[in-house]
Scaffold this active site. Structure first.
Site, mmCIF file in Angstrom:
data_model
loop_
_atom_site.group_PDB
_atom_site.id
_atom_site.type_symbol
_atom_site.label_atom_id
_atom_site.label_comp_id
_atom_site.label_asym_id
_atom_site.label_seq_id
_atom_site.Cartn_x
_atom_site.Cartn_y
_atom_site.Cartn_z
ATOM 1 N N CYS A 249 0.690 -1.189 0.048
ATOM 2 C CA CYS A 249 0.119 -0.131 0.058
ATOM 3 C C CYS A 249 0.936 1.353 -0.004
ATOM 4 O O CYS A 249 1.596 1.561 -0.988
ATOM 5 C CB CYS A 249 -1.039 -0.032 1.293
ATOM 6 S SG CYS A 249 -2.484 1.156 1.238
ATOM 7 N N HIS A 333 -3.861 -5.076 -0.046
ATOM 8 C CA HIS A 333 -3.586 -5.530 1.264
ATOM 9 C C HIS A 333 -3.580 -7.258 1.215
ATOM 10 O O HIS A 333 -4.498 -7.688 1.454
ATOM 11 C CB HIS A 333 -4.407 -5.158 2.295
ATOM 12 C CG HIS A 333 -4.225 -3.628 2.735
ATOM 13 N ND1 HIS A 333 -3.462 -3.102 3.525
ATOM 14 C CD2 HIS A 333 -4.868 -2.634 1.969
ATOM 15 C CE1 HIS A 333 -3.413 -1.836 3.569
ATOM 16 N NE2 HIS A 333 -4.474 -1.485 2.655
ATOM 17 N N GLU A 335 -2.354 -9.013 3.509
ATOM 18 C CA GLU A 335 -2.892 -9.450 4.821
ATOM 19 C C GLU A 335 -4.427 -9.388 5.149
ATOM 20 O O GLU A 335 -4.752 -9.580 6.183
ATOM 21 C CB GLU A 335 -1.922 -8.337 5.695
ATOM 22 C CG GLU A 335 -2.471 -7.146 6.078
ATOM 23 C CD GLU A 335 -2.594 -6.118 5.102
ATOM 24 O OE1 GLU A 335 -1.819 -6.410 4.136
ATOM 25 O OE2 GLU A 335 -2.805 -5.294 5.327
#
Lengths: 359, 1074
Positions: A249, A333, A335
């Site tokens: 990001c 993202h 994650e």
């Protein structure tokens, strides 16, 4: 429910909305952005990338499953993405004052009250979203009793507000990963720790020698990447070496800037859990979670760099990689949290590079 | 990487039945459109003639033939397609495809199965393979153990942990199955189970777990998305087709949502689906534990719902993926700029509610559970849950006004009904709230998540608040708005605030409406755009909400340039896919004539609610209030009420009173036809015969009238009386018995008694008129004599066995009626004919159920003509007359009795069929045979049981029995029939009645599958429940042995079987009949 206080939302272009107050009772100002997720408000609200922003949820029913108890999991708050509510204000349509879930400890309203963050419900959030979509992200404020000035977070170095102050260490794996914290989401650390690494989480302006670590992760974070001048310099040094580095990001944008490319502000950003990306040069597509207002201009990439991912909806750059060296970054993202976990394999790919290097 | 296929065979799902309904017309139609876009030649097999997919221009070739391996192979032999699609025709198509694969037919003709490979389908269908397959990727399924004694069962239960479910294998009707919570219970239960079956399964109980579904899509490049997830309001234990379902899930956290999403993708990859599948989960309400209940490797009811709920055209995309496209190569057809590889984001909540018709069936239990009984569903959209569910509860169309404000349900024990749910479950929750039950109490009895219950309580609490006011003027604006935001209708507000009674409610709700509009409290139109407004969308897929203050569209322009078509609502017995076909064809004609077409409908199983069928689609209520809201916004040129069945028809007068322009026949004429008294007076005036009838309010009058006209008579109680449906009674004692059930005969609840004419033919006139002049017509005849509801009857078109004089009279009467009522548009008249006497029994000034059938057989689109007339446009009068056809069409009914445990599978004056087929043959017998085979009958090869009822049916069947005997089949017969056959030279073996306890017993023979066709004709026209006849019928249905209960149909079928050889049946497509 009918006795709630009336509040006003004012946008910088003069649009006004009326709604009812829940959560904190102080006025708030910031950049108004919308997110189209249908689940995951505790994760979103604690995501440091939202620092300085007033969040509009396009999904109308919010608060349904309350807010969970906060158990400590390997030194991290779960299921939150940071230790506190990061947004400046929340705007929704229909607030569920009664919540229901086995792991809920309190209502969303109580949680926002604890953090003194105002919430507004009863708003036509679709109308508000359409305004932002047409005119672009803009400043706004939630006025409860007392009027305040507009506030533009992009003019501040807000990364410095959400990064940690002192170095922290997580996990006890053999591989040593340096995580530069621009407002890192906890799940990045969880994803690294569960893969057998030790994570050294350091402040955004930390000075270090890249050779001291097996790998480096540049985290996500809020605001305009160009505000992080010191980090761009640090990253320039990193990419002169050959320590495997992974940007996420804001981290991806900083890597691009360090490489010599340019970034620009998107009209209204990507904030949702359903962003489709294509891995450049393949037929492999993934649904990703995203939260960013700026993007890398891929046309400005130097010759040694190339596109890694591209957005299937608007063809914006979703990641870059170095053609020869172990540097890669993604705009989305991997994650997740909140959002789909389809790209978590990128942590494996990154750690494979790290292992190759250390072997 | 597109596959090189030129000709593709698509299998449809056949007649609508419980568990397999209109959703497959939607999926097949989208698939055909996708193939058409690729210039692929398409061949469709589907005997369901009322569907949109079997319409001109959909497939290149259409076969109205049974979707069975035999016929599909014949078509393959003739057409030689190079590809086949199995995933778009429900379980019927899938099963047929698996058989063709296993028998090597597909291989023999070198046909490529497009999309998911057959082995992958088999892996999801075979329970054992399925469990093993999921275990390979560490995905959990419910744990279960096979045991062979009560002791072993107890041991298994100890391992699994109580409570457990005991399931006895191969036992019908769930005999010997149930829940056990301790050792003593399981021993008692399994002792019973082993009486029915040698093998018993003990399975962990997931009762009370949440039920969640994901719709997953995968392309040939292994790219996956989940288009939508859905959460059941009712916990596990209630079939998802029986449950209220919301989309997206409401009570799942991010972790739960994405955990199940990740599992779905892991599963679809491992199984190897190419296209679409549905994964059903049980989710522990107290942890993140889960089980996978089922995977459907095809388009399903849930995928149709997901498609409508999100705007994502799942079936269309699945068809493209089957051709080898990658998701990223396709565009999102709603935004038209973004990619089809994405997951829709909703900014509204969708609520699906099932529609049951259980009161139509005798003997069926109203409890809902693990097997599906509902016949249709509705989908409501709102921006609060309360708004969506109240809309939905009105949409189901059973006289409910929302969650509150309904008539009390009488004679129920709330506690029991909460714990053992019935089709009335949600209204019982309203009753419980009314009686002061707490959310916790209701939760502990129902296991419905408290979030849903709290939302329902919000509605209930607001009702209480409204009750404290006495006029709309007293209501604060914010409260009135709040009521609308929680989905209250003007009707409900009138009822709670003005406390209107029945006589004043219509007037009062208009008062609420005008007051509210004066206060500026009006609904707003929002788009369903798949991306929650993130990107601009071209979508015309709309809903209305009070939770907003801006329209997504501009309503300033377009005045008088649009035409609104009112749809048909939820599929139900008596109104289903045929009206969807009518609606779609009306939309097409409107577009052809240059108007903007607007559809209002809320049934997710339809084609008329597809994103590309009209210029604007309102997924909305067909209530007076909502239709008026839309009319006021759109200012259309006019409204069409005659192509959507009874719901729009009923609205016509009220719309007319509001000065809405109803296109076609005047609402005053519609009212004349609908009102029994007015219609009867009209017939008298025109000198047209009708059976004698009277509306009566006192018992003595009923007896008096029946004496006057003589038995038998048809008795129709007022609809408010439950348990006593319309029936034919043949004598005084039956009448007494019947009226005992209908105790409440009174001024408010009159009974209509009419003379029933025995042994008369029933004939139908379907026609279109312009300004009272008939433009085109079709006369069809029923195989069965009057007494079988026209929706259940087998229909012949053109008629084969009626007098020319009868036809002449029917035409004359129809002309008189059309002229008198100045009909402009579609209409249908039902006649009785005995000898050459013709009587009118019913007249509907709208399209009837048989319009698609006669339109397709005649190859003249009656709806297209009717619509042009209603629009006032010129038409070319069709020159075809019904006598020109060189072929015969037969429409046969599909029954779903196997799904409706304990229901008496007998036909009467109330309709009970759930669907129909229409087949074409060179002659009467061939057409009958095709149609009967299409609705599940098989050709008997061993033995037929006759139990033939009254003497006249014995006579009717004698010749049939003789023919079967000559064909070498064994004839079994019960006592009376056996004697009659013997005396008349047909040798039969006698079987004893079930109650006689003597050998050979008829039920034994059925159970041992010694009989492959049962002809059981009820003794008289009344329904004796639980008698011997019933046991024979029910056993036949439970054992899946074909059953016929009408002598004329039985004889027609047997004649066909004996006269037509299966191998000689013509494999002729619709286009080839000229």
């Amino acid at each position: 429910m009918t006795h709630r206080k009336n509040v006003k939302i004012l946008l910088e272009d003069g649009h006004e909305f009326n709604g009812f107050s829940f959560g904190g009772t102080d006025s708030a100002a910031g950049e108004v952005v919308f997110n189209t997720s249908m689940t995951g408000y505790p994760e979103n609200l604690t995501d440091p990338s939202y620092k300085g922003q007033i969040l509009v949820a396009t999904y109308p029913l919010i608060g349904n499953y309350g807010v969970p108890e906060v158990p400590v999991e390997s030194g991290l708050f779960s299921p939150f993405e940071s230790g506190k509510v990061q947004i400046s204000g929340l705007i929704i349509s229909d607030y569920s004052s009664k919540y229901s879930h086995w792991n809920a400890a309190k209502s969303l309203s109580d949680w926002l009250t604890e953090h003194n963050i105002p919430g507004v419900c009863g708003v036509d959030t679709r109308k508000l979203t359409r305004i932002i979509r047409e005119k672009g992200t803009m400043l706004g404020k939630i006025i409860i009793d007392r009027d305040i000035a507009f506030y533009d977070p992009n003019k501040d170095n807000i990364v410095s507000q959400v990064s940690i102050n002192n170095r922290q260490i997580y996990g006890d794996g053999r591989i040593r990963i340096l995580l530069i914290d621009f407002g890192a989401k906890n799940n990045i650390i969880r994803c690294l720790v569960k893969r057998g690494t030790t994570v050294y989480r350091v402040p955004w302006d930390f000075r270090f020698d890249p050779a001291d670590f097996d790998g480096i992760v540049l985290s996500n974070g809020p605001g305009d990447p160009k505000m992080c001048r010191e980090t761009i310099d640090t990253t320039r040094k990193i990419i002169q070496g050959d320590t495997p580095t992974f940007g996420i990001c804001l981290g991806s944008q900083i890597m691009a800037l360090a490489a010599g490319a340019d970034t620009y502000k998107l009209k209204y950003g990507h904030r949702s859990q359903n962003q489709p990306v294509l891995m450049t040069g393949t037929n492999r597509c993934f649904i990703t979670s995203q939260n960013h207002g700026y993007a890398v201009n891929p046309d400005t990439l130097p010759a040694d760099w190339t596109s890694f991912f591209v957005n299937l909806n608007d063809n914006t750059c979703e990641g870059i990689r170095h053609k020869y060296k172990p540097f890669l970054s993604v705009q989305f993202h991997p994650e997740a949290s909140a959002g789909p976990v389809d790209t978590e394999f990128l942590f494996d790919d990154f750690l494979d590079m790290v292992k190759q290097k250390t072997r | 990487m597109k596959k090189e296929v030129k000709k593709v065979l698509l299998l449809g799902s056949g007649a609508l039945k419980i568990g397999e309904a209109g959703e497959f017309d939607y999926s097949g139609t989208q698939a055909l459109k996708a193939l058409r876009e690729e210039n692929i030649f398409t061949v469709l097999i589907n005997p369901n003639i009322a569907t949109v997919q079997t319409s001109e221009g959909m497939a290149d070739k259409i076969y109205f033939l049974p979707v069975t391996p035999f016929f599909v192979e014949k078509v393959i032999e003739k057409e030689r397609p190079d590809g086949i699609l199995l995933a778009f025709g429900g379980q019927t198509a899938l099963n047929c495809g698996i058989t063709l694969y296993k028998t090597g037919v597909l291989q023999k003709y070198k046909i490529d199965v497009l999309g998911t490979p057959v082995q992958a389908i088999i892996n999801t269908e075979d329970r054992e393979l399925f469990v093993r397959k999921l275990a390979e990727i560490e995905v959990k399924t419910p744990r279960s153990m096979a045991v062979s004694s009560p002791e072993e069962a107890a041991g298994a239960a100890r391992t699994l942990g109580y409570p457990v479910i005991v399931r006895s294998a191969y036992a019908l009707g769930g005999l010997g199955s149930g829940f056990s919570s301790n050792e003593e219970e399981i021993k008692i239960l399994t002792r019973k189970s082993f009486a029915y079956s040698g093998q018993v399964l003990v399975e962990e109980s997931l009762k009370g777990w949440k039920e969640v579904e994901y719709e997953v899509v995968r392309d040939a490049y292994d790219n996956c998305i989940t288009v939508c997830n859905m959460e059941n309001f009712d916990p596990l234990g209630i079939h998802t087709g029986e449950s209220i379902v919301v989309a997206p899930s409401q009570t799942l956290t991010n972790r739960e949502y994405h955990k199940l999403r990740e599992l779905s993708i892991r599963i679809i990859r491992h199984i190897g689906i190419v296209g679409e599948c549905n994964v059903q989960y049980a989710l522990d309400p107290n942890s993140e534990d889960y089980r996978v209940i089922e995977v459907n490797a095809r388009l399903s009811r849930s995928s149709a719902l997901a498609s409508k709920a999100t705007g994502y055209p799942l079936a269309f995309v699945a068809a493209k993926l089957a051709l080898g496209y990658g998701l990223f190569e396709l565009k999102n057809s709603v935004t038209r700029v973004t990619s089809a590889f994405f997951e829709p984001a909703l900014d509204y909540v969708v609520c699906k509610i099932p529609r049951w018709d259980l009161e139509k069936f005798h003997g069926v239990s109203r409890e809902i559970g693990s097997s599906m009984k509902s016949v249709g569903e509705v989908m409501a959209i709102g921006r609060t849950f309360e708004e969506a569910i109240q809309k939905g509860l009105r949409m189901i169309g059973q006289g409910m006004h929302g969650f509150v404000g309904n008539k009390d349900i009488e004679d129920i024990i709330i506690e029991k009904e909460l714990a053992v749910p019935t089709d009335m479950r949600i209204f019982v929750i309203a009753m419980a709230l009314y009686k002061g039950y707490s959310i916790d109490q209701i939760f502990s009895l129902t296991s419905i998540d408290r979030w849903f219950l709290e939302k329902l309580k919000n509605i209930f609490d607001l009702r209480t608040e409204l009750m404290s006011f006495n006029s709309p003027e007293e209501l604060p604006d914010h409260l009135l708005l709040r009521a609308k935001q929680l989905g209250f209708s003007d009707f409900q507000i009138a009822r709670f605030v003005i406390k209107s009674d029945r006589s004043r409610i219509t007037e009062d709700l208009l008062h609420v409406r005008s007051y509210r509009k004066n206060r500026g409290i009006v609904p707003f139109v929002k788009q369903i755009d798949t991306l929650a407004a993130e990107y601009p969308a071209q979508t015309n897929y709309l809903y209305l909400t009070y939770n907003g203050d801006e329209h997504d569209l501009d309503f300033q322009q377009d005045k008088n340039e649009s035409v609104i078509v009112l749809g048909s609502g939820a599929y139900r017995i008596g109104s289903s896919v045929e009206f969807d076909w009518c609606g779609v064809n009306a939309l097409d004609a409107i577009k052809e004539e240059g108007y903007h077409s607007i559809m209002i409908n809320y049934n997710p199983e339809t084609v008329s609610t597809d994103y590309d069928m009209c210029d604007r689609l309102y997924f909305e209520e067909l209530s007076f209030e909502r239709v008026m809201d839309i009319i006021e916004l759109e200012s259309p040129m006019g409204v069409i009420v005659s192509t959507g069945g009874q719901i729009p028809n009923t609205l016509s007068m009220r719309l007319h009173e509001q000065k809405v322009k109803i296109l076609g026949t005047s609402p005053i004429s519609i009212d004349t036809a609908e009102n029994r008294h007015k219609f009867s007076a009209m017939l008298d005036k025109l000198g047209i015969d009708q059976p004698r009838w009277k509306e009566l309010t006192a018992l003595e009058d009923i007896y008096h009238f029946t004496e006057e006209v003589g038995f038998p008579v048809i008795v129709r109680p007022s609809y408010v009386l439950s348990g006593a449906a319309m029936n034919i009674v043949s004598n005084r004692s039956e009448l007494e018995h019947f009226l005992e059930m209908a105790v409440l005969v009174s001024k408010q609840h009159p009974v209509v008694v009419s003379k029933f004419i025995e042994d008369s033919k029933e004939i139908e006139m379907d026609a279109v008129a312009r300004d009272g002049e008939i433009i085109c017509y079709a006369i069809s005849e029923h195989v069965e004599f009057a007494g079988v509801h026209s929706g259940d009857a087998t229909m012949l078109f053109p008629p084969q066995k009626i007098y020319v004089e009868t036809v002449r009279r029917i035409k004359r009467i129809s002309r008189l009626i059309a002229e008198y009522l100045k009909i402009s548009g579609p209409f249908n008249i039902q006649f009785l004919a005995k000898d050459n006497d013709v009587m009118v029994i019913e007249c509907n000034l709208r399209a009837s159920r048989s319009f698609p059938f006669i339109s397709k057989v005649l190859k003249t689109n009656f709806i297209n003509i009717a619509t042009r007339i209603m629009l006032g446009r010129p038409i070319n009068s069709p020159d075809k007359s019904l006598f020109d056809l060189d072929y015969v069409g037969v429409k046969a009914s599909q029954f779903s009795f196997t799904r409706l445990q304990k229901a008496d599978p007998v036909l009467g004056v109330e309709m009970v069929s759930t669907g129909e087929v229409g087949c074409i043959g060179d002659n009467y017998y061939e057409a009958i045979l095709k149609a009967m085979l299409s609705v599940g009958y098989t050709i008997p090869s061993k033995a037929v049981l006759f139990s033939s009822g009254p003497t006249r049916s014995k006579i009717e069947l004698l010749n049939s029995a003789r023919m079967l005997q000559e064909k070498g089949l064994t004839i079994y017969a019960t006592g009376g029939t056996h004697d009659f056959f013997n005396k008349n030279g047909v040798i039969s073996e006698m079987l004893h009645w079930p109650g006689d306890n003597r050998s050979p017993d008829v039920l034994d023979y059925l159970q041992n599958k010694k009989i492959d066709l049962v002809i059981n004709i009820p003794k008289d026209l009344s329904k004796g429940e639980l008698d011997n006849d019933y046991r024979i019928r029910r056993t036949a249905v439970d054992l899946n042995i074909p059953l016929i209960t009408n002598a004329r149909l039985a004889s027609a079928f047997i004649y066909s079987v004996c006269k037509v050889d299966l191998e000689d049946i013509g494999i002729i497509s619709w286009e080839e009949y000229k």
